[in-house]
Write a protein that holds these residues in place. Sequence first.
Motif: not given
Length: 328
Positions: A4-10, A74-75, A106-108, A125-127
């Motif tokens: 739930a960080g920057a990507v997951g929280g958004t 993160k990966s 949903a990851q780099n 996958g999600v870019c």
Amino acid sequence: MIGAGAVGGTLGGRLFEARHDVVLVARGAHLDAIRDRGLVLETPDGSSTLPVPAVGGPDELTLTDDDVLVSAVKSQDTRSVLDAWADVPVGASGAPAAHRLPFVTAQNGVANEHAALRVFRRVYGVCVWLPASYLTPGTVQAEGHPRSGFLTVGRVPGSLDDVTARLVADLGASRFLAVEDAEVMRWKYGKLLSNLGNGLDALVGGAPGTRKLLDELRAEGEAVLTAAGIDFSTPAQEQERRGDAVQVRPVGTGPRGGSSTWQSLARGTDGIEVDYLNGEIALLGRLHGVPTPVNDAVQAAARDAQRQRRGAAPYDVAAVQELVAAAR
């Protein structure tokens, strides 16, 4: 929403605002803060405190056949996510999640999908192109406007189905620009090239004088992918799709944080993602006989900064240039 960080929280916050059934999976002080007061989502339009349910792991909830697992960690943490969630029973059948539920990355980076396919039968996958920051427990800053992010979605290996269609529809109705593409990994490799500068940003922040190093990082990456026969999207193609839908706007009163790797060093986390960004290029370079000294140097320096807890931007540009020269 696992992470739930920057990507997951958004992602989780915007989906929750759009009245979707969302559960955030977080840990430590971040989990405590969300449980105590809700997720604070700061955007260019203002700040909202969202009462999103939050748990620390799969033992705190019951999965159903209608659930979708989204990994936004993160990966370097993907393996632990797979270990924690793959065998969780789903619904009345009790079948493992790896057999029943879609798993969305949903990851780099480009290693998560293959790792997930070793255990999950359906992987998507999600870019992710999503300007956001997570520096304070319980608070995520989403700087994208008018859409919070640009998301390309596809099943891995390349195909589209009812899950990709539903994901795109739900995300599109939740303040994201979302598109389906069976060649999602092509876009993820293109994003990998743009993420090669994350490690450099973590080392020197926004210091001037990095253009040559950034160009060298990308040139090595393109040479490696070409040698490996891997196709990748270009910045021009990305810009054409994204248009003006996601513009970076100020959020809150403080300065914007740096890249996701910069944020990891700033928070003093136990790991950073450079092994799956610059390290991915180094790996492919070794496999295909292409030297990658600039990526090697940035990866090594970022790993050292994290290990010694030196915080974000511990180097100046001249010091990084010396490390690159030594790596050659």
